[in-house]
Design an enzyme around this catalytic site. Structure first.
Site, PDB file in Angstrom:
ATOM      1  N   ASN A  66      -6.836 -29.519  37.834  1.00  0.00           N
ATOM      2  CA  ASN A  66      -6.690 -29.647  39.409  1.00  0.00           C
ATOM      3  C   ASN A  66      -5.366 -30.287  39.635  1.00  0.00           C
ATOM      4  O   ASN A  66      -5.180 -31.467  39.327  1.00  0.00           O
ATOM      5  CB  ASN A  66      -7.895 -30.443  39.978  1.00  0.00           C
ATOM      6  N   TRP A  67      -4.368 -29.466  40.149  1.00  0.00           N
ATOM      7  CA  TRP A  67      -2.973 -29.890  40.337  1.00  0.00           C
ATOM      8  C   TRP A  67      -2.993 -30.637  41.693  1.00  0.00           C
ATOM      9  O   TRP A  67      -1.648 -31.155  41.943  1.00  0.00           O
ATOM     10  CB  TRP A  67      -1.984 -28.904  40.200  1.00  0.00           C
ATOM     11  N   LYS A  68      -3.956 -30.519  42.467  1.00  0.00           N
ATOM     12  CA  LYS A  68      -3.839 -31.159  43.805  1.00  0.00           C
ATOM     13  C   LYS A  68      -2.446 -30.666  44.428  1.00  0.00           C
ATOM     14  O   LYS A  68      -2.000 -29.487  44.269  1.00  0.00           O
ATOM     15  CB  LYS A  68      -3.978 -32.762  43.518  1.00  0.00           C
TER      16      LYS A  68
ATOM     17  N   HIS B 222     -14.494 -31.047  46.717  1.00  0.00           N
ATOM     18  CA  HIS B 222     -13.834 -32.087  46.122  1.00  0.00           C
ATOM     19  C   HIS B 222     -14.101 -33.346  47.006  1.00  0.00           C
ATOM     20  O   HIS B 222     -13.688 -33.125  48.341  1.00  0.00           O
ATOM     21  CB  HIS B 222     -12.396 -31.642  45.646  1.00  0.00           C
TER      22      HIS B 222
ATOM     23  N   GLU C  54     -11.678 -35.525  47.645  1.00  0.00           N
ATOM     24  CA  GLU C  54     -10.584 -35.809  48.754  1.00  0.00           C
ATOM     25  C   GLU C  54     -10.849 -34.813  49.643  1.00  0.00           C
ATOM     26  O   GLU C  54     -10.441 -35.180  50.759  1.00  0.00           O
ATOM     27  CB  GLU C  54      -9.296 -35.421  47.839  1.00  0.00           C
TER      28      GLU C  54
ATOM     29  N   GLU D 136     -18.230 -35.669  39.597  1.00  0.00           N
ATOM     30  CA  GLU D 136     -17.126 -36.326  39.731  1.00  0.00           C
ATOM     31  C   GLU D 136     -17.339 -37.488  40.489  1.00  0.00           C
ATOM     32  O   GLU D 136     -17.236 -37.621  41.848  1.00  0.00           O
ATOM     33  CB  GLU D 136     -15.771 -35.561  40.449  1.00  0.00           C
TER      34      GLU D 136
ATOM     35  N   GLY E 293      -8.708 -40.388  39.661  1.00  0.00           N
ATOM     36  CA  GLY E 293      -7.496 -41.033  39.757  1.00  0.00           C
ATOM     37  C   GLY E 293      -7.201 -42.596  39.664  1.00  0.00           C
ATOM     38  O   GLY E 293      -6.320 -43.035  39.929  1.00  0.00           O
TER      39      GLY E 293
ATOM     40  N   SER F  76     -10.513 -39.081  35.659  1.00  0.00           N
ATOM     41  CA  SER F  76      -9.648 -39.740  34.781  1.00  0.00           C
ATOM     42  C   SER F  76     -10.084 -39.431  33.331  1.00  0.00           C
ATOM     43  O   SER F  76      -9.752 -40.252  32.246  1.00  0.00           O
ATOM     44  CB  SER F  76      -9.809 -41.287  34.928  1.00  0.00           C
TER      45      SER F  76
ATOM     46  N   GLY G  56      -7.521 -33.895  36.509  1.00  0.00           N
ATOM     47  CA  GLY G  56      -6.669 -34.146  37.606  1.00  0.00           C
ATOM     48  C   GLY G  56      -5.206 -34.617  37.004  1.00  0.00           C
ATOM     49  O   GLY G  56      -4.316 -34.050  36.403  1.00  0.00           O
ATOM     50  N   GLY G  57      -4.967 -35.873  36.960  1.00  0.00           N
ATOM     51  CA  GLY G  57      -3.668 -36.667  36.395  1.00  0.00           C
ATOM     52  C   GLY G  57      -3.338 -36.122  35.094  1.00  0.00           C
ATOM     53  O   GLY G  57      -2.271 -35.700  34.870  1.00  0.00           O
TER      54      GLY G  57
HETATM   55  P1  PGA Z   1      -8.291 -37.453  37.757  1.00  0.00           P
HETATM   56  O1  PGA Z   1      -8.722 -36.281  38.696  1.00  0.00           O
HETATM   57  O2  PGA Z   1      -8.464 -36.752  36.292  1.00  0.00           O
HETATM   58  O3  PGA Z   1      -6.744 -37.776  37.965  1.00  0.00           O
HETATM   59  O4  PGA Z   1      -9.236 -38.531  37.903  1.00  0.00           O
HETATM   60  C1  PGA Z   1     -10.037 -35.515  38.797  1.00  0.00           C
HETATM   61  C2  PGA Z   1     -10.030 -34.808  39.859  1.00  0.00           C
HETATM   62  O5  PGA Z   1      -9.803 -35.177  41.040  1.00  0.00           O
HETATM   63  O6  PGA Z   1     -10.725 -33.479  39.919  1.00  0.00           O
END
Ligand code: PGA
Length: 252
Positions: free
Chosen positions: A6-8, A94, A96, A164, A170, A207, A228-229
């Site tokens: 997930n590159w956001k 998600h 966010e 999640e 994050g 994470s 994500g990250g």
């Molecule tokens: P993260 O993000 O690996 O940076 O915690 C995961 C996500 O939001 O899908």
């Protein structure tokens, strides 16, 4: 097992293409599916690189779609357009999106239905906040979110669910194998109660790094990761793919 990036709101089209080219030059066992979720404006770049690759090797999808398929909805992304561009998945709900963009349970439900109608596999995200966990309301929250999104929907094996926990996204805090195991069992029970087959994969996200991926990959009911990250650099993302493959004893 499915491992998804997930590159956001990161990467330009050029950076997206470079990532895809680099990843496609690497190998992983066929038992592992890999998917990318670029930002909407990078979808064209990703779809054009991937259209030249073996489809099964690397798939992609948008990070969110509108509840509407077409019409006067300025600024929205259409599941129909994503499917026409070669997307196979779609991230939905998600945390966010739920918190920063006020997506309601009803929006999430409509998006799951729209994605399925347009032949995209919805990757539905659910998870509790830290307050809900400390107040022992994790099971209740997961159950509510799954019921709100899926109740009365025709059963399908196209669905993917990602657990999640909001407090792990994050933050560098990874849920323990015991916490993930318990949450995934809850999700599996709820999916069965809603009529969904056992083949629906349940991913973990929050994470994830190569160091945590191996142990989590061996945890019951973990069907992959949403990253994500650590998905922003090919090296750290590929290290997660490799750690998962070796934890599962898969050969390249
Ligand atoms: P993260 O993000 O690996 O940076 O915690 C995961 C996500 O939001 O899908």
């Amino acid at each position: 097992m499915l491992i998804a990036a997930n590159w956001k709101l990161h990467k330009t089209p050029r950076e997206s293409e470079e990532f895809c080219d680099k990843l496609l030059s690497l190998n992983w066992p066929t038992e592992l599916s890999v998917a990318l979720f670029p930002s909407a404006l990078c979808s064209g770049a990703v779809s054009s690189v991937l259209s030249r690759a073996t489809k099964a090797k690397l798939q992609w999808g948008p990070q969110q779609v509108s509840t509407e398929v077409q019409g006067a909805f300025t600024g929205e992304n259409s599941a129909r357009v994503a499917a026409a561009m070669g997307a196979t998945f779609c991230l939905i709900g998600h945390s966010e999106r739920r918190t920063l963009f006020h997506e309601s349970d009803l929006d999430v439900r409509r998006k799951v239905a729209v994605a399925l109608e347009q032949s995209l596999r919805p990757l539905l995200c659910v998870g509790e906040t830290l307050t809900e966990r400390t107040e022992n309301r994790t099971t209740q929250r997961l159950t509510e979110q799954l019921q709100a999104a899926l109740k009365d929907l025709d059963s399908t094996d196209k669905l993917v669910v990602a657990y999640e926990p909001v407090w792990a996204i994050g933050t560098g805090l990874v849920a323990s194998e015991a916490q993930v195991g318990e949450a995934h069992q809850t999700i599996r029970r709820q999916l069965s109660a809603l009529g969904f087959p056992k083949s629906v994969p349940i991913l973990y996200g929050g994470s994830v790094k190569a160091e945590s991926a191996g142990g989590l990959a061996r945890t019951a009911e973990v069907g992959g990761f949403l990253v994500g990250g650590a998905s922003l650099a090919v090296e750290s993302f590929y290290a997660i793919i490799q750690a998962s493959a070796s934890a599962l004893g898969l050969q390249r």
